[in-house]
Motif scaffolding. Structure first.
Motif, PDB file in Angstrom:
ATOM      1  N   GLN A 151       0.474  -1.285  -0.114  1.00  0.00           N
ATOM      2  CA  GLN A 151      -0.016   0.044   0.137  1.00  0.00           C
ATOM      3  C   GLN A 151       0.851   1.359   0.081  1.00  0.00           C
ATOM      4  OE1 GLN A 151      -3.814   0.127   0.316  1.00  0.00           O
ATOM      5  NE2 GLN A 151      -3.324  -1.797  -0.566  1.00  0.00           N
ATOM      6  N   ARG A 152       1.979   1.318   0.692  1.00  0.00           N
ATOM      7  CA  ARG A 152       3.019   2.320   0.381  1.00  0.00           C
ATOM      8  C   ARG A 152       3.978   2.008  -0.269  1.00  0.00           C
ATOM      9  NH1 ARG A 152       2.385   6.344   4.051  1.00  0.00           N
ATOM     10  NH2 ARG A 152       4.764   6.574   4.237  1.00  0.00           N
ATOM     11  N   ILE A 153       4.025   2.412  -1.534  1.00  0.00           N
ATOM     12  CA  ILE A 153       5.105   2.394  -2.537  1.00  0.00           C
ATOM     13  C   ILE A 153       5.766   3.631  -2.937  1.00  0.00           C
ATOM     14  CG2 ILE A 153       5.292   1.597  -4.970  1.00  0.00           C
ATOM     15  CD1 ILE A 153       2.455  -0.029  -4.664  1.00  0.00           C
ATOM     16  N   GLY A 154       7.008   3.533  -2.547  1.00  0.00           N
ATOM     17  CA  GLY A 154       7.760   4.806  -2.997  1.00  0.00           C
ATOM     18  C   GLY A 154       8.308   4.906  -4.451  1.00  0.00           C
ATOM     19  N   PHE A 155       8.155   6.152  -5.075  1.00  0.00           N
ATOM     20  CA  PHE A 155       8.727   6.275  -6.543  1.00  0.00           C
ATOM     21  C   PHE A 155       9.732   7.051  -6.402  1.00  0.00           C
ATOM     22  CE2 PHE A 155       8.801   8.438 -10.291  1.00  0.00           C
ATOM     23  CZ  PHE A 155       8.509   7.469 -11.406  1.00  0.00           C
ATOM     24  N   LEU A 156      10.718   6.922  -7.107  1.00  0.00           N
ATOM     25  CA  LEU A 156      12.196   7.656  -7.045  1.00  0.00           C
ATOM     26  C   LEU A 156      11.993   8.142  -8.659  1.00  0.00           C
ATOM     27  CD1 LEU A 156      14.773   5.740  -5.227  1.00  0.00           C
ATOM     28  CD2 LEU A 156      13.394   7.531  -4.502  1.00  0.00           C
ATOM     29  N   HIS A 193       5.132  12.369   0.342  1.00  0.00           N
ATOM     30  CA  HIS A 193       6.265  12.062   0.907  1.00  0.00           C
ATOM     31  C   HIS A 193       6.999  10.710   0.609  1.00  0.00           C
ATOM     32  CE1 HIS A 193       3.781  14.381   4.147  1.00  0.00           C
ATOM     33  NE2 HIS A 193       5.076  15.098   4.038  1.00  0.00           N
ATOM     34  N   LEU A 194       6.350   9.972  -0.275  1.00  0.00           N
ATOM     35  CA  LEU A 194       6.579   8.858  -0.872  1.00  0.00           C
ATOM     36  C   LEU A 194       7.491   8.978  -2.327  1.00  0.00           C
ATOM     37  CD1 LEU A 194       3.832   6.256  -0.062  1.00  0.00           C
ATOM     38  CD2 LEU A 194       6.154   6.638   1.367  1.00  0.00           C
ATOM     39  N   MET A 195       7.338  10.407  -2.724  1.00  0.00           N
ATOM     40  CA  MET A 195       7.763  10.672  -4.016  1.00  0.00           C
ATOM     41  C   MET A 195       9.092  11.371  -4.019  1.00  0.00           C
ATOM     42  SD  MET A 195       4.421  11.647  -5.702  1.00  0.00           S
ATOM     43  CE  MET A 195       2.857  10.657  -5.146  1.00  0.00           C
ATOM     44  N   VAL A 196      10.290  10.888  -4.575  1.00  0.00           N
ATOM     45  CA  VAL A 196      11.267  11.683  -4.429  1.00  0.00           C
ATOM     46  C   VAL A 196      12.034  12.075  -5.577  1.00  0.00           C
ATOM     47  CG1 VAL A 196      13.804  11.515  -3.340  1.00  0.00           C
ATOM     48  CG2 VAL A 196      11.913  10.515  -2.213  1.00  0.00           C
ATOM     49  N   PRO A 197      12.369  13.287  -5.857  1.00  0.00           N
ATOM     50  CA  PRO A 197      13.064  13.686  -7.232  1.00  0.00           C
ATOM     51  C   PRO A 197      14.597  13.326  -7.204  1.00  0.00           C
ATOM     52  CG  PRO A 197      13.087  15.652  -5.556  1.00  0.00           C
ATOM     53  CD  PRO A 197      12.026  14.725  -4.882  1.00  0.00           C
ATOM     54  N   ARG A 219      17.447   6.229   1.234  1.00  0.00           N
ATOM     55  CA  ARG A 219      17.520   6.507   2.472  1.00  0.00           C
ATOM     56  C   ARG A 219      16.688   7.461   3.204  1.00  0.00           C
ATOM     57  NH1 ARG A 219      22.553   4.512   5.002  1.00  0.00           N
ATOM     58  NH2 ARG A 219      21.555   5.555   6.774  1.00  0.00           N
ATOM     59  N   ARG A 220      16.181   8.540   2.335  1.00  0.00           N
ATOM     60  CA  ARG A 220      15.205   9.274   2.747  1.00  0.00           C
ATOM     61  C   ARG A 220      13.879   8.690   2.972  1.00  0.00           C
ATOM     62  NH1 ARG A 220      13.952  14.721  -1.063  1.00  0.00           N
ATOM     63  NH2 ARG A 220      11.858  14.988  -0.283  1.00  0.00           N
ATOM     64  N   LEU A 221      13.593   7.809   1.929  1.00  0.00           N
ATOM     65  CA  LEU A 221      12.225   7.175   2.300  1.00  0.00           C
ATOM     66  C   LEU A 221      12.189   6.139   3.522  1.00  0.00           C
ATOM     67  CD1 LEU A 221      11.196   6.292  -1.285  1.00  0.00           C
ATOM     68  CD2 LEU A 221      10.326   8.017   0.096  1.00  0.00           C
ATOM     69  N   LEU A 222      13.396   5.607   3.574  1.00  0.00           N
ATOM     70  CA  LEU A 222      13.432   4.654   4.874  1.00  0.00           C
ATOM     71  C   LEU A 222      13.376   5.300   6.178  1.00  0.00           C
ATOM     72  CD1 LEU A 222      15.747   1.953   3.076  1.00  0.00           C
ATOM     73  CD2 LEU A 222      13.238   1.902   3.481  1.00  0.00           C
ATOM     74  N   ALA A 223      13.880   6.635   6.062  1.00  0.00           N
ATOM     75  CA  ALA A 223      13.952   7.256   7.307  1.00  0.00           C
ATOM     76  C   ALA A 223      12.488   8.013   7.790  1.00  0.00           C
ATOM     77  CB  ALA A 223      14.827   8.554   7.215  1.00  0.00           C
ATOM     78  N   LEU A 224      11.481   7.750   6.930  1.00  0.00           N
ATOM     79  CA  LEU A 224      10.283   8.129   7.248  1.00  0.00           C
ATOM     80  C   LEU A 224       9.522   7.397   8.412  1.00  0.00           C
ATOM     81  CD1 LEU A 224       8.654   8.234   3.582  1.00  0.00           C
ATOM     82  CD2 LEU A 224       9.135  10.184   5.119  1.00  0.00           C
ATOM     83  N   ARG A 225       8.684   8.107   9.314  1.00  0.00           N
ATOM     84  CA  ARG A 225       8.169   7.380  10.476  1.00  0.00           C
ATOM     85  C   ARG A 225       7.556   5.975   9.814  1.00  0.00           C
ATOM     86  NH1 ARG A 225       7.321   8.873  15.482  1.00  0.00           N
ATOM     87  NH2 ARG A 225       8.104  10.876  15.116  1.00  0.00           N
TER      88      ARG A 225
END
Length: 212
Positions: free
Chosen positions: A38-43, A73-77, A90-96
């Protein structure tokens, strides 16, 4: 000139081979959702690259179709590099509430994500699923090998060459043109060992400190 571009359909403005990155990215995201994520990060790759926007559009469309709210918060440029994949992960994995899966816009980014996951002691794919795009050597040589979207590179190059030859022949012999039309390709999902069902419970370990 023959262009190879990311597009869902023939733009109709000259000879080109168009690659439907959007549908392929949709399929990758759908694969992750169907595994329970459900929480899928996108780089992102570089924002100046049209392909990166098309891949994001596929990710966004799949989440919407499956009723998953977009989370900025799950989308990183970033850019299409290993280092940006590492830093972004590392930025995504540092999220609460870190993601349980991360989709990198290409395999080099995804390889950086894999390195970041290992640097904080995560087990891929059981703690974190990772997917890339392009089926480059990065995807095949990683451990575990990366789930990705395979582009028909040789066939794309062959058709682009036919278009170029046809264009040159038409210029030189306008009365005997070589009939070659623009053609589209959709990269195909390749499932490998870097993706697995989402963890049943959220991780309770302290979040990793982010690195720039």
């Amino acid at each position: 000139m023959v262009r190879i571009i990311a597009a869902t359909e023939d733009p109709g403005d000259g000879p080109c081979v168009y690659i439907d990155d959007r549908d392929a990215a949709y399929e990758i995201t759908e694969h992750l959702v169907q595994l329970g994520h459900q929480r899928i990060g996108f780089l992102w790759g570089g924002a100046q690259h049209h392909s990166s926007g098309e891949r994001y559009a596929g990710y966004e469309a799949a989440l919407k179709d499956y009723g998953i709210a977009l989370d900025k918060h799950l989308m990183v440029p970033g850019d299409y590099t290993f280092d940006d994949g590492f830093r972004g992960a590392r930025r995504l994995l540092a999220l609460r509430e870190p993601p349980t899966a991360i989709f990198g816009s290409n395999d080099e980014i995804a390889a950086g994500v894999l390195a970041a996951a290992k640097s904080v002691g995560l087990n891929v794919p059981y703690d974190l699923s990772i997917a890339g795009f392009e089926d480059s050597p990065f995807s095949r040589q990683s451990l575990p090998a990366l789930t990705t979207a395979k582009q028909a590179t040789e066939e794309i190059a062959r058709h682009a060459a036919r278009l170029l030859i046809g264009s040159l022949r038409q210029d030189a012999y306008w009365d005997h043109p070589l009939a070659v039309s623009n053609q589209g390709f959709v990269p195909q999902l390749v499932v490998r060992g870097s993706t697995a069902p989402a963890p049943l419970q959220s991780r309770t370990r302290p979040p990793a400190s982010s690195e720039e």
